[in-house]
Write an enzyme that holds these catalytic residues in place. Structure first.
Site, PDB file in Angstrom:
ATOM      1  CB  SER A  56      -0.918  -0.045   1.227  1.00 30.35           C
ATOM      2  OG  SER A  56      -1.669   1.125   1.314  1.00 30.35           O
ATOM      3  CD  GLN A  57       1.585   4.698   3.158  1.00 31.30           C
ATOM      4  OE1 GLN A  57       2.317   5.560   2.673  1.00 31.30           O
ATOM      5  NE2 GLN A  57       0.324   4.938   3.447  1.00 31.30           N
ATOM      6  CB  SER A  70       7.907 -10.420  -3.630  1.00 37.39           C
ATOM      7  OG  SER A  70       6.824  -9.533  -3.755  1.00 37.39           O
ATOM      8  CG  ASP A 101       3.601  -1.618  11.436  1.00 42.45           C
ATOM      9  OD1 ASP A 101       4.575  -0.901  11.157  1.00 42.45           O
ATOM     10  OD2 ASP A 101       2.427  -1.305  11.194  1.00 42.45           O
ATOM     11  CD  GLN A 123       8.293  -1.973  10.077  1.00 38.63           C
ATOM     12  OE1 GLN A 123       8.855  -1.379  11.001  1.00 38.63           O
ATOM     13  NE2 GLN A 123       7.359  -1.400   9.325  1.00 38.63           N
ATOM     14  CG  HIS A 137       2.859   2.736  12.601  1.00 34.83           C
ATOM     15  ND1 HIS A 137       2.261   3.668  13.428  1.00 34.83           N
ATOM     16  CD2 HIS A 137       2.513   1.525  13.101  1.00 34.83           C
ATOM     17  CE1 HIS A 137       1.587   3.037  14.389  1.00 34.83           C
ATOM     18  NE2 HIS A 137       1.738   1.744  14.209  1.00 34.83           N
ATOM     19  CD  GLU A 145      -4.690   1.200  14.434  1.00 34.08           C
ATOM     20  OE1 GLU A 145      -4.557   1.891  13.413  1.00 34.08           O
ATOM     21  OE2 GLU A 145      -3.829   0.382  14.801  1.00 34.08           O
ATOM     22  CD  GLU A 159     -32.279   5.068  10.784  1.00 31.12           C
ATOM     23  OE1 GLU A 159     -33.111   5.016   9.862  1.00 31.12           O
ATOM     24  OE2 GLU A 159     -31.755   6.128  11.147  1.00 31.12           O
ATOM     25  CB  SER A 215     -34.974  16.879  11.784  1.00 32.89           C
ATOM     26  OG  SER A 215     -34.802  15.771  12.660  1.00 32.89           O
TER      27      SER A 215
HETATM   28  P1  NAD Z   1       1.540  -3.768   3.062  1.00 29.88           P
HETATM   29  O1  NAD Z   1       1.138  -4.989   3.787  1.00 29.88           O
HETATM   30  O2  NAD Z   1       0.601  -3.141   2.098  1.00 29.88           O
HETATM   31  O3  NAD Z   1       2.895  -4.033   2.222  1.00 29.88           O
HETATM   32  C1  NAD Z   1       3.995  -4.657   2.794  1.00 29.88           C
HETATM   33  C2  NAD Z   1       5.045  -4.998   1.768  1.00 29.88           C
HETATM   34  O4  NAD Z   1       6.042  -5.787   2.413  1.00 29.88           O
HETATM   35  C3  NAD Z   1       4.565  -5.793   0.574  1.00 29.88           C
HETATM   36  O5  NAD Z   1       5.307  -5.402  -0.550  1.00 29.88           O
HETATM   37  C4  NAD Z   1       4.922  -7.215   0.951  1.00 29.88           C
HETATM   38  O6  NAD Z   1       5.124  -8.020  -0.186  1.00 29.88           O
HETATM   39  C5  NAD Z   1       6.209  -7.023   1.717  1.00 29.88           C
HETATM   40  N1  NAD Z   1       6.435  -8.087   2.700  1.00 29.88           N
HETATM   41  C6  NAD Z   1       5.505  -8.661   3.518  1.00 29.88           C
HETATM   42  N2  NAD Z   1       6.081  -9.574   4.303  1.00 29.88           N
HETATM   43  C7  NAD Z   1       7.389  -9.603   3.981  1.00 29.88           C
HETATM   44  C8  NAD Z   1       8.512 -10.347   4.434  1.00 29.88           C
HETATM   45  N3  NAD Z   1       8.389 -11.273   5.403  1.00 29.88           N
HETATM   46  N4  NAD Z   1       9.714 -10.111   3.862  1.00 29.88           N
HETATM   47  C9  NAD Z   1       9.854  -9.195   2.900  1.00 29.88           C
HETATM   48  N5  NAD Z   1       8.823  -8.436   2.433  1.00 29.88           N
HETATM   49  C10 NAD Z   1       7.624  -8.647   2.959  1.00 29.88           C
HETATM   50  O7  NAD Z   1       2.021  -2.714   4.173  1.00 29.88           O
HETATM   51  P2  NAD Z   1       1.604  -1.174   4.305  1.00 29.88           P
HETATM   52  O8  NAD Z   1       0.171  -1.085   4.733  1.00 29.88           O
HETATM   53  O9  NAD Z   1       2.092  -0.422   3.123  1.00 29.88           O
HETATM   54  O10 NAD Z   1       2.463  -0.759   5.596  1.00 29.88           O
HETATM   55  C11 NAD Z   1       3.846  -0.453   5.517  1.00 29.88           C
HETATM   56  C12 NAD Z   1       4.181   0.513   6.660  1.00 29.88           C
HETATM   57  O11 NAD Z   1       3.473   1.741   6.442  1.00 29.88           O
HETATM   58  C13 NAD Z   1       3.778   0.026   8.043  1.00 29.88           C
HETATM   59  O12 NAD Z   1       4.728   0.486   8.959  1.00 29.88           O
HETATM   60  C14 NAD Z   1       2.448   0.735   8.274  1.00 29.88           C
HETATM   61  O13 NAD Z   1       2.124   0.920   9.644  1.00 29.88           O
HETATM   62  C15 NAD Z   1       2.734   2.056   7.612  1.00 29.88           C
HETATM   63  N6  NAD Z   1       1.546   2.814   7.214  1.00 29.88           N
HETATM   64  C16 NAD Z   1       0.625   2.246   6.393  1.00 29.88           C
HETATM   65  C17 NAD Z   1      -0.436   2.990   5.946  1.00 29.88           C
HETATM   66  C18 NAD Z   1      -1.414   2.412   4.958  1.00 29.88           C
HETATM   67  O14 NAD Z   1      -2.201   3.157   4.419  1.00 29.88           O
HETATM   68  N7  NAD Z   1      -1.420   1.147   4.642  1.00 29.88           N
HETATM   69  C19 NAD Z   1      -0.585   4.321   6.351  1.00 29.88           C
HETATM   70  C20 NAD Z   1       0.398   4.891   7.176  1.00 29.88           C
HETATM   71  C21 NAD Z   1       1.458   4.126   7.599  1.00 29.88           C
HETATM   72 MG    MG Z   2      -4.072   5.395  11.938  1.00 28.28          MG
END
Ligand code: NAD
Ligand code: MG
Length: 344
Positions: A27-28, A51, A83, A86, A108, A195, A227, A252
């Site tokens: 996502s990010q 991947s 997270d 990591q 994060h 959250e 509703e 209202s």
């Molecule tokens: P995600 O799950 O969408 O993507 C994670 C990526 O890591 C993917 O490319 C996946 O293939 C890879 N991955 C997963 N497991 C792995 C492993 N064991 N080894 C190597 N690669 C691996 O994650 P995200 O939601 O983009 O979150 C990433 C960071 O951004 C987090 O710290 C999250 O808290 C933070 N964050 C996310 C959002 C959001 O909108 N999703 C918003 C703000 C902050």
């Molecule tokens: Mg949040």
């Protein structure tokens, strides 16, 4: 005390001079990599080479390396991995390449706040946390805007950690919207609290309790769904646009009187006391410890609760009613088809 930064405050040349690694392409990750690439920055993406994201990133014109190789090459490393993953990836593939003067960035604060990752003293540690989901970080950038972000510096080894982090936020498009100064603790604790108590946990429990109350009293499930769930968006949109007072102006007088007199009977002082307990569990690390343990044992409770949620009758009735309202999701990619996902 509040400090906000905008484009005029950033020094793009600081990041232009660096090699940047984006770890992860979810996502990010995809949004950061593509925005920086479009801006002419020297970006490489670090991924597991098996991947399914590798061909996607390469097709988008990005250079893909293993996580270890990307970290070895780069001066600035942005960790956009889940997270919960990591720490072990840090230990095996990132830490060995963190030589003096490099900059480690997060989106994060979880792993730093809860002492899972302890970078060496001679490395900069900072955060750029976009306050929006990744697909919007990309879309608003392409539209010429940006998603606001938080900036925090945990450790300034070089004396330039803050300026470099801000240059990164600028490259992402965030300084077009505003970048708020915070700390790893504030970002992590408020994010988890929001959250759990309001955005996801609080609101889903409230919606389901309201739905169940009506259905148990013999009303049609369709009425209860419209509703308690469907209309929620309309009310929240008004609050988003004009605040609580603006929303109350639009409904209202009868609705407003009911709101004013009944709301506090639902969210009682006991509920607020429970919110304080939940906040304490976040602050003292017990929520983090529970979630880490849950992951270590293969997420049994998480799966069970998630499956039970999917079986709740509000999901069946909702699927049926939404199928009759295609405009609700018209032109939008289904969120379940976008990788990752978070509330920010
Ligand atoms: P995600 O799950 O969408 O993507 C994670 C990526 O890591 C993917 O490319 C996946 O293939 C890879 N991955 C997963 N497991 C792995 C492993 N064991 N080894 C190597 N690669 C691996 O994650 P995200 O939601 O983009 O979150 C990433 C960071 O951004 C987090 O710290 C999250 O808290 C933070 N964050 C996310 C959002 C959001 O909108 N999703 C918003 C703000 C902050
Ligand atoms: Mg949040």
């Amino acid at each position: 005390m509040t400090t906000m930064y905008y484009e005029k405050d950033a020094q793009p040349e600081l990041l232009m001079a660096k090699k940047v690694a984006i770890l992860g392409y979810g996502s990010q990750g995809h949004a950061h990599a593509l925005n920086l690439h479009d801006g002419g920055y020297d970006v490489r993406v670090g991924l597991r080479l098996e991947s399914s994201s590798v061909p996607k990133a390469e097709a988008a014109g990005l250079r893909v390396l293993s996580i270890a190789d990307a970290c070895a090459e780069a001066d600035v490393i942005m960790v956009l991995l889940p997270d919960t993953e990591q720490k072990h990836i840090y230990d095996t593939d990132i830490a060995p390449h963190l030589s003096a003067g490099k900059c480690l960035l997060f989106a994060h604060g979880f792993n730093i706040r809860f002492d899972r990752i302890k970078p060496p003293e001679d490395v900069d540690v900072a955060m750029i946390a976009p306050k929006g989901p990744g697909h919007l970080v990309r879309r608003t950038y392409l539209e010429g805007g940006g998603v606001p972000a938080l900036v925090a510096v945990e450790h300034d080894a070089t004396g330039h950690a803050h300026d470099l982090a801000l240059a990164y936020a600028n490259a992402l498009g965030a300084t077009r919207a505003g970048v708020l100064e915070t700390t790893f603790s504030e970002e992590t604790e408020t994010d988890l609290f929001g959250e759990q108590v309001v955005l996801c946990g609080g609101v889903t429990a409230l919606v389901r309790a309201g739905y169940e109350t009506l259905v148990e009293a013999g009303y049609q499930p369709e009425s209860a769904y419209f509703e308690c769930l469907h209309e929620l968006k309309l009310i929240v949109d008004l609050m988003y646009e004009e605040g609580i007072t603006g929303m109350r102006f639009s409904v209202s007088d009868t609705a407003e009187y009911g709101d004013l007199t009944r709301g506090p009977r639902v969210i009682t002082p006991d509920v607020k006391a429970e919110m304080k307990k939940i906040l304490t569990e976040i602050q003292d690390g017990s929520f983090a410890a529970e979630w880490i343990l849950e992951n270590e044992i293969g997420r049994p409770r998480y799966r069970e609760l998630r499956d039970a949620g999917k079986r709740h009758p509000i999901e069946q009735i909702g699927a049926k009613l939404r199928a009759m309202m295609p405009f609700v999701s018209a032109g939008k990619q289904k969120v379940s088809e976008i990788s990752g996902g978070d509330t920010d």
